[in-house]
Design a protein around this motif. Structure first.
Motif, mmCIF file in Angstrom:
data_model
loop_
_atom_site.group_PDB
_atom_site.id
_atom_site.type_symbol
_atom_site.label_atom_id
_atom_site.label_comp_id
_atom_site.label_asym_id
_atom_site.label_seq_id
_atom_site.Cartn_x
_atom_site.Cartn_y
_atom_site.Cartn_z
ATOM 1 N N ASP A 39 0.669 -1.193 -0.041
ATOM 2 C CA ASP A 39 0.164 0.135 0.137
ATOM 3 C C ASP A 39 0.751 1.433 0.021
ATOM 4 O O ASP A 39 0.611 2.367 -0.742
ATOM 5 C CB ASP A 39 -0.705 -0.100 1.253
ATOM 6 C CG ASP A 39 -2.073 -0.979 1.167
ATOM 7 O OD1 ASP A 39 -2.249 -1.401 -0.085
ATOM 8 O OD2 ASP A 39 -2.716 -1.276 1.928
ATOM 9 N N ASP A 40 1.704 1.408 0.679
ATOM 10 C CA ASP A 40 2.819 2.402 0.865
ATOM 11 C C ASP A 40 3.373 2.855 -0.364
ATOM 12 O O ASP A 40 3.327 3.751 -0.909
ATOM 13 C CB ASP A 40 3.684 2.361 2.004
ATOM 14 C CG ASP A 40 3.239 2.668 3.198
ATOM 15 O OD1 ASP A 40 2.229 3.353 3.452
ATOM 16 O OD2 ASP A 40 4.036 2.605 4.335
ATOM 17 N N ALA A 41 3.960 1.616 -0.840
ATOM 18 C CA ALA A 41 4.614 1.812 -2.306
ATOM 19 C C ALA A 41 3.779 2.318 -3.180
ATOM 20 O O ALA A 41 4.163 3.017 -4.236
ATOM 21 C CB ALA A 41 5.278 0.238 -2.742
ATOM 22 N N ARG A 42 2.619 1.636 -3.399
ATOM 23 C CA ARG A 42 1.747 2.218 -4.553
ATOM 24 C C ARG A 42 1.051 3.678 -4.391
ATOM 25 O O ARG A 42 1.115 4.136 -5.422
ATOM 26 C CB ARG A 42 0.297 1.202 -4.376
ATOM 27 C CG ARG A 42 -0.742 1.725 -5.297
ATOM 28 C CD ARG A 42 -1.886 0.626 -5.181
ATOM 29 N NE ARG A 42 -2.342 0.391 -3.907
ATOM 30 C CZ ARG A 42 -3.298 1.541 -3.275
ATOM 31 N NH1 ARG A 42 -3.700 2.409 -3.786
ATOM 32 N NH2 ARG A 42 -3.582 1.126 -2.072
ATOM 33 N N LEU A 43 0.910 3.961 -3.203
ATOM 34 C CA LEU A 43 0.558 5.368 -2.908
ATOM 35 C C LEU A 43 1.635 6.412 -2.907
ATOM 36 O O LEU A 43 1.554 7.494 -3.692
ATOM 37 C CB LEU A 43 -0.126 5.359 -1.509
ATOM 38 C CG LEU A 43 -1.275 4.794 -0.986
ATOM 39 C CD1 LEU A 43 -1.668 4.916 0.419
ATOM 40 C CD2 LEU A 43 -2.350 5.448 -2.153
ATOM 41 N N ILE A 44 2.866 6.049 -2.803
ATOM 42 C CA ILE A 44 4.125 6.862 -3.019
ATOM 43 C C ILE A 44 4.369 6.966 -4.527
ATOM 44 O O ILE A 44 4.522 8.082 -5.151
ATOM 45 C CB ILE A 44 5.343 6.187 -2.264
ATOM 46 C CG1 ILE A 44 5.313 6.602 -1.014
ATOM 47 C CG2 ILE A 44 6.746 7.026 -2.880
ATOM 48 C CD1 ILE A 44 6.319 5.386 -0.154
ATOM 49 N N ALA A 95 0.876 5.458 5.366
ATOM 50 C CA ALA A 95 -0.397 5.886 4.942
ATOM 51 C C ALA A 95 -1.215 5.767 6.050
ATOM 52 O O ALA A 95 -2.187 6.600 5.987
ATOM 53 C CB ALA A 95 -0.846 4.890 3.897
ATOM 54 N N GLU A 96 -0.852 5.117 7.122
ATOM 55 C CA GLU A 96 -1.705 5.066 8.260
ATOM 56 C C GLU A 96 -1.345 5.953 9.438
ATOM 57 O O GLU A 96 -1.737 5.660 10.582
ATOM 58 C CB GLU A 96 -1.988 3.654 8.816
ATOM 59 C CG GLU A 96 -2.394 2.759 7.560
ATOM 60 C CD GLU A 96 -2.440 1.179 7.936
ATOM 61 O OE1 GLU A 96 -2.396 0.983 9.145
ATOM 62 O OE2 GLU A 96 -2.385 0.515 6.926
ATOM 63 N N ALA A 97 -0.406 6.587 9.089
ATOM 64 C CA ALA A 97 0.493 7.287 10.244
ATOM 65 C C ALA A 97 -0.594 8.477 11.228
ATOM 66 O O ALA A 97 -1.544 8.934 10.676
ATOM 67 C CB ALA A 97 1.593 8.293 9.826
#
Length: 306
Positions: free
Chosen positions: A4-9, A46-48
């Motif tokens: 998820d992080d990789a995709r959103l970045i 993304a959930e920070a």
């Protein structure tokens, strides 16, 4: 880093490139910053939340203020993007992650006129020698453009070969964010470039080619350092960016105004250009003493008294 992080970045950086025209260097720096943040948070960037901010503050507490400012900018931009796209519930809470540090812009290192004269004397001597190598001729052209036109290292190494053809008095430069500007090129720089163009090119696309494309910024940095040492100048004082600073400083000393200098340097904000005014304070004081109306009145009073 989670998927998820990789995709959103990736999506954020695609937006930065397409909609905001961010440069390749900015994209690479932001990617590195965001991926490091994701790694520090166990792949849950993304959930920070507020606790994540404390975690990053701890991880990055020893960084220089300028580095922390860039990381903070990357994070704010990322979470603003998530909020706008409705992609993360915590985006609005985390958008203030990493307070903006107060960055004091350092004064530029400068070279004296004597340092510059010493470097050019050696460069011209080597390039004009009967046994001159192609690397000697190339180096003269490189430093002519760094000091004579104030190019950034990235702008210089990526110049197409066509930019120097036909002895044009102006160079079309693509700078940060893909912004284009025209800068003057001196007669001596044109002569140095014509000499370099006479050398058979290994790659007709680039003005300064290498085996794999054009020479890199790192290679340019190495060449300038090595040459400074050969000229008897401490190489720690010299870099491509220092030559750009010298261009700006000496042009201002010669009477150029800040707006013109801003255009030449490709600064989006004149506040960036204003840092050079500190090096020319003596000339500015002399200008006020000679040209200000009060100075003229004092001169007239002294003449009447005599």
């Amino acid at each position: 880093m989670t998927g998820d992080d990789a995709r959103l970045i990736d999506r954020f950086l695609e937006m930065m490139a397409a909609e905001r025209g961010a440069s390749v260097n900015t994209i690479l720096a932001y990617r590195r910053d965001l991926e490091q943040a994701s790694e520090a948070l166990g792949g849950r960037l993304a959930e920070a939340d507020d606790a994540a901010r404390a975690t990053l503050d701890h991880h990055w507490r020893t960084l220089a203020a300028s580095t922390l400012a860039r990381k903070s900018s990357a994070l704010r931009g990322f979470f603003a993007f998530l909020k706008d796209e409705g992609l993360a519930d915590q985006a609005s809470k985390a958008s203030a992650m990493l307070a903006r540090p107060k960055v004091q812009r350092p004064l530029p290192r400068i070279l004296s006129h004597e340092d510059i004269a010493r470097m050019f004397a050696l460069a011209e001597e080597r390039a004009a020698a009967p046994e001159a190598r192609s690397s000697d001729i190339r180096l003269l052209a490189l430093i002519e453009l760094l000091y004579g036109s104030g190019l950034r290292a990235s702008e210089l190494v990526s110049l197409p070969r066509s930019a120097a053809l036909a002895g044009r008095p102006l160079l079309a430069i693509t700078g940060k964010g893909g912004k284009q500007r025209l800068i003057p090129i001196s007669t001596r720089a044109r002569e140095a470039l014509q000499r370099w163009l006479a050398v058979p090119a290994s790659n007709p696309r680039w003005l300064f080619p290498s085996r794999t494309g054009h020479i890199s910024r790192i290679r340019l940095y190495q060449l300038i350092k090595e040459f400074a040492a050969s000229a008897g100048i401490d190489p720690t004082r010299v870099s491509p960016h220092v030559l750009r600073h010298a261009f700006a400083t000496h042009l201002l000393e010669g009477g150029a105004d800040l707006r013109t200098l801003q255009t030449f340097l490709g600064h989006a904000d004149i506040a960036t250009t204003q840092i050079y005014t500190h090096v020319d304070s003596r000339r500015l004081v002399e200008l006020v003493n000679r040209r200000h109306p009060l100075a003229q009145m004092n001169l007239a009073d002294r003449r009447r008294q005599s």
